[in-house]
Scaffold this active site. Structure first.
Site, PDB file in Angstrom:
ATOM      1  N   LYS A   1       0.827  -1.208   0.000  1.00 16.59           N
ATOM      2  CA  LYS A   1       0.000   0.000   0.000  1.00 16.59           C
ATOM      3  C   LYS A   1       0.863   1.261   0.000  1.00 16.59           C
ATOM      4  O   LYS A   1       0.580   2.233   0.683  1.00 16.59           O
ATOM      5  CB  LYS A   1      -0.944  -0.011   1.202  1.00 16.59           C
ATOM      6  N   CYS A   2       1.902   1.249  -0.809  1.00 16.70           N
ATOM      7  CA  CYS A   2       2.884   2.329  -0.849  1.00 16.70           C
ATOM      8  C   CYS A   2       2.862   2.988  -2.229  1.00 16.70           C
ATOM      9  O   CYS A   2       2.511   2.353  -3.220  1.00 16.70           O
ATOM     10  CB  CYS A   2       4.272   1.727  -0.573  1.00 16.70           C
ATOM     11  N   GLY A   3       3.261   4.239  -2.288  1.00 20.24           N
ATOM     12  CA  GLY A   3       3.372   4.929  -3.573  1.00 20.24           C
ATOM     13  C   GLY A   3       4.384   4.280  -4.503  1.00 20.24           C
ATOM     14  O   GLY A   3       4.341   4.484  -5.716  1.00 20.24           O
TER      15      GLY A   3
ATOM     16  N   THR B   1       4.703   0.926  -4.696  1.00 21.56           N
ATOM     17  CA  THR B   1       4.286  -0.461  -4.887  1.00 21.56           C
ATOM     18  C   THR B   1       4.349  -0.885  -6.352  1.00 21.56           C
ATOM     19  O   THR B   1       4.637  -2.040  -6.653  1.00 21.56           O
ATOM     20  CB  THR B   1       2.885  -0.699  -4.297  1.00 21.56           C
TER      21      THR B   1
END
Length: 179
Positions: free
Chosen positions: A57-59, A61
């Site tokens: 759930k990361c920018g 990803t």
């Protein structure tokens, strides 16, 4: 008395732990895969290893796709190992099954992914202790600043370099080591 024995006899438990860690190979570190089974790093001797702390759930990803592309392009000489971590913005909240499903369904990941670990702090896993401390890896200190930071180890298990999250997997700063 033997001078080496005299010196070793003066070491404290902490000192002994530090000497043990400093002499340990990356291949001696214990870590499990997502299924909870040991991932034997010594199986990868003769190949470079790119360790990447990953999160779903990361920018960054979307880099899973690029990591898979890198793995496929250089699989004869490189193994990519994803290392899930939930220490940066709680961006990897899933359990092992959820992480595996996410990686396979969304990005077609076929490279190994480990159990979820801490990459910094008081519960830092031995793998990241080795990757981030010059006293242990023999080359360089670093701090894991965010998800998708990458660490490259050569074919003999020697530390090569690290790359911050903004460095894409197919960037020439990484691929120059693979040519």
């Amino acid at each position: 008395m033997n001078p080496l024995k005299a010196f070793v006899g003066t070491l404290t438990t902490t000192d002994n732990d530090e000497v043990r860690k400093a002499s340990r190979s990356i291949y001696d570190i214990d870590i499990n895969n997502l299924q909870g089974k040991p991932l034997d790093l010594s199986e990868f001797k003769g190949k470079k290893i790119l360790f990447v702390n990953v999160a779903s759930k990361c920018g960054f990803t979307h880099q899973y796709r690029d990591l898979q592309e890198l793995y496929e392009a250089y699989k004869d000489q490189l193994i990519v190992i994803g290392v899930p971590c939930n220490q940066f913005g709680n961006q990897e909240p899933g359990n092992s099954n959820e992480i595996q499903e996410f990686c396979e369904i969304n990005y077609g990941v076929t490279f190994p992914v480990t159990e979820k670990i801490d990459v910094k702090g008081p519960n830092q896993h031995d793998l990241y202790d080795w990757l981030t401390r010059k006293a242990v890896n023999g080359k360089q200190n670093s701090i894991v600043k965010w998800n998708f930071q990458k660490y490259l180890v050569d074919e003999e298990g020697e530390f090569v370099d690290y790359f911050y999250s903004v460095t894409k997997p197919m960037n020439s700063r990484i691929t120059k080591y693979l040519k």
